[in-house]
Design a protein around this motif. Structure first.
Motif, PDB file in Angstrom:
ATOM      1  N   ARG A  32       0.744  -1.124  -0.317  1.00  0.00           N
ATOM      2  CA  ARG A  32       0.119   0.088   0.149  1.00  0.00           C
ATOM      3  C   ARG A  32       1.014   1.869  -0.345  1.00  0.00           C
ATOM      4  N   GLU A  35       2.109   1.789  -3.450  1.00  0.00           N
ATOM      5  CA  GLU A  35       1.536   1.882  -4.240  1.00  0.00           C
ATOM      6  C   GLU A  35       1.363   3.997  -4.211  1.00  0.00           C
ATOM      7  N   VAL A  36       0.851   4.594  -2.947  1.00  0.00           N
ATOM      8  CA  VAL A  36       0.789   5.823  -3.017  1.00  0.00           C
ATOM      9  C   VAL A  36       2.148   6.308  -3.757  1.00  0.00           C
ATOM     10  N   GLU A  38       3.966   5.505  -5.606  1.00  0.00           N
ATOM     11  CA  GLU A  38       4.130   5.489  -7.362  1.00  0.00           C
ATOM     12  C   GLU A  38       3.249   6.423  -7.865  1.00  0.00           C
ATOM     13  N   ASP A  39       2.403   6.106  -6.886  1.00  0.00           N
ATOM     14  CA  ASP A  39       1.003   7.166  -7.645  1.00  0.00           C
ATOM     15  C   ASP A  39       1.483   8.495  -7.431  1.00  0.00           C
ATOM     16  N   ASP A  40       2.366   9.384  -8.044  1.00  0.00           N
ATOM     17  CA  ASP A  40       2.841  11.790  -7.651  1.00  0.00           C
ATOM     18  C   ASP A  40       0.927  11.935  -7.796  1.00  0.00           C
ATOM     19  N   ASP A  41       0.266  11.951  -8.682  1.00  0.00           N
ATOM     20  CA  ASP A  41      -1.389  12.733  -7.728  1.00  0.00           C
ATOM     21  C   ASP A  41      -1.974  12.290  -6.897  1.00  0.00           C
ATOM     22  N   TYR A  42      -1.662  11.492  -6.097  1.00  0.00           N
ATOM     23  CA  TYR A  42      -2.178  11.628  -5.084  1.00  0.00           C
ATOM     24  C   TYR A  42      -2.410  12.331  -4.020  1.00  0.00           C
ATOM     25  N   ASP A  44      -5.234  12.197  -0.609  1.00  0.00           N
ATOM     26  CA  ASP A  44      -6.082  11.637   0.193  1.00  0.00           C
ATOM     27  C   ASP A  44      -7.233  11.871   0.326  1.00  0.00           C
TER      28      ASP A  44
END
Length: 75
Positions: A32, A35-36, A38-42, A44
């Protein structure tokens, strides 16, 4: 590919503290987190809601200028 590693106790404690469900395994927590990362656009959920609220207020003309904010905080 599978590999066994030894996780030092202080790091394992951090992993355990990041569990969001009791049944989550250390690999679930690590996956988890990756994944966060890797996701530059994360963004919350809470932040997304606040951003949307801010955009709506701006569109309605509800905002504070930098100059007024500086005065408010004593700059």
């Amino acid at each position: 590919m599978s590999e066994s590693i030894e996780i030092p106790s202080p790091l394992m404690e951090k992993i355990i503290n990041l569990k969001i469900r009791p049944e989550e395994t250390p690999i679930d927590v690590i996956s988890r987190a990756l994944e966060v990362l890797e996701d530059d656009d994360y963004i919350d959920e809470e932040t997304a809601v606040e951003i949307e609220k801010g955009i709506e207020e701006y569109d309605r003309g509800i905002f504070t200028t930098e100059e007024n904010m500086a005065k408010k905080i004593g700059l």
